[in-house]
Design a protein around this motif. Structure first.
Motif, short mmCIF file in Angstrom:
data_model
loop_
_atom_site.label_atom_id
_atom_site.label_comp_id
_atom_site.label_asym_id
_atom_site.label_seq_id
_atom_site.Cartn_x
_atom_site.Cartn_y
_atom_site.Cartn_z
N SER A 1 0.82 -1.21 0.00
CA SER A 1 0.00 0.00 0.00
C SER A 1 0.85 1.26 0.00
O SER A 1 1.73 1.45 0.85
CB SER A 1 -0.90 0.01 1.24
OG SER A 1 -1.49 1.28 1.43
N ARG B 1 4.54 -1.43 8.31
CA ARG B 1 5.28 -0.63 7.32
C ARG B 1 6.56 -1.31 6.85
O ARG B 1 7.18 -0.88 5.89
CB ARG B 1 5.59 0.75 7.91
CG ARG B 1 4.34 1.61 8.02
CD ARG B 1 4.53 2.86 8.88
NE ARG B 1 5.60 3.72 8.47
CZ ARG B 1 5.52 4.67 7.53
NH1 ARG B 1 4.38 4.86 6.89
NH2 ARG B 1 6.56 5.43 7.25
N ASN C 1 6.43 -4.06 2.05
CA ASN C 1 6.47 -2.65 2.43
C ASN C 1 7.87 -2.31 2.91
O ASN C 1 8.52 -3.10 3.58
CB ASN C 1 5.46 -2.35 3.54
CG ASN C 1 4.03 -2.53 3.07
OD1 ASN C 1 3.74 -2.49 1.89
ND2 ASN C 1 3.12 -2.74 4.01
N GLN D 1 2.87 3.01 3.23
CA GLN D 1 4.28 3.34 3.10
C GLN D 1 4.53 4.84 3.00
O GLN D 1 5.68 5.28 2.92
CB GLN D 1 4.87 2.63 1.87
CG GLN D 1 4.83 1.12 2.02
CD GLN D 1 5.37 0.42 0.82
OE1 GLN D 1 6.58 0.32 0.66
NE2 GLN D 1 4.48 -0.06 -0.04
#
Length: 137
Positions: free
Chosen positions: A60, A101, A106, A64
């Motif tokens: 995503s 994250r 990611n 990020q």
């Protein structure tokens, strides 16, 4: 004697390396555990979400992006996403976001507890543990 000193030095170095790496490994495990407990039901253990219902976190751009934007969602909620301001401490929010994250492809920096605490204050969200009824989930 020289061999004993070399072996002792190697043990000390190995012990130090294990101690230094343990907090990040422990934090990763804590982040995964927090994710599984609080997020996986909707976003799935793989971070791929459920199309049309719960957005993917894996890969995503939003996840990020700016750490403060992602933390704001956990502190205030968004759309169908509840806020976790009463059920997760600032440390827990930072830990789970650092996990999210940095996993499933990611590659964004993590957040610190201080980052979340400052954001909570800036957003005017009550400090964790100050509400009469904590854990509304």
């Amino acid at each position: 004697m020289k061999e004993v000193l070399i072996k002792a030095a190697m043990v000390i170095v190995a012990t130090f390396a294990a101690a230094v790496s343990s907090p990040s490994r422990a934090q990763e495990m804590d982040g995964k555990a927090l994710f599984m407990k609080n997020c996986a039901a909707c976003h799935q253990a793989t971070g791929k979400g459920i199309p049309g219902a719960f957005p993917a976190l894996a890969g995503s751009k939003f996840v990020q992006g700016k750490g403060g934007d992602v933390a704001t969602v956990l502190l205030k909620g968004r759309g169908g996403m509840p806020d976790f301001s009463d059920s997760l401490s600032d440390r827990d929010i930072a830990t789970v976001l650092t996990f999210v994250r940095g996993n499933w492809g990611n590659k964004a920096d993590g957040l610190s507890e201080a980052d979340v605490t400052a954001l909570r204050a800036a957003l005017g969200v009550e400090a964790f543990g100050n509400s009469a009824m904590s854990n509304k989930h």
